[in-house]
Motif scaffolding. Structure first.
Motif: not given
Length: 147
Positions: A80-83, A95-109
């Motif tokens: 998981x990557x939190x931006x 930078x890493x298109x293959x990682x896109x599905x696991x990148x989310x905002x810290x404020x997501x919830x």
């Protein structure tokens, strides 16, 4: 289950290490690896003194932190990557298109809002950003705790 989490901002001296050390504080016994890195990291620099002070005022010690530059391999190796900002999500995807599905905002919830950069601003700005990061971290905890 998210076992390896990477938190990302720009310089890796204010926002992402604050979130990293807050997560570590809350998940100390959960067996989760929490790291942070920057898109334009001030490599090997410690946390910004004001960010470190604010974190310390909340009972968390971030003195061991040293800034790291993000890499595509880091992104591939975590669950998981939190931006902090939507633009960070976009830059990570480039930078890493293959990682896109696991990148989310810290404020997501919460509101899914960007968390602004307090760098070179007042203590009040750092306090405000800390409260946003703390809210984001606490909202993620139910999804990260081991039952």
């Amino acid at each position: 289950m998210f076992k390896r989490i990477l938190i990302v901002c720009v310089g890796n001296i204010c926002r992402s290490p604050t979130a990293e050390y807050l997560f570590r504080h809350h998940l100390a016994s959960a067996g989760v690896s929490i790291e942070s890195a920057g898109l334009g990291a001030l490599v090997d620099k410690p946390m910004d003194p004001t960010a470190l002070e604010v974190l310390g005022d909340h009972g968390v010690d971030g003195v061991a932190h040293r800034a790291r530059q993000i890499s595509a391999s880091m992104l591939r190796d975590v669950d998981l990557v939190l931006a902090m900002e939507r633009e960070h999500v976009n830059r990570i995807a480039r930078l890493a298109p293959e990682a896109s599905g696991k990148v989310m905002l810290l404020d997501r919830w919460n509101q899914g809002a960007d968390i602004p950069d307090p760098y070179r601003q007042s203590r009040e700005a750092f306090d405000h950003v800390y409260s946003l990061i703390d809210r984001g971290v606490n909202a993620w905890l139910p999804y990260l705790r081991v039952s």
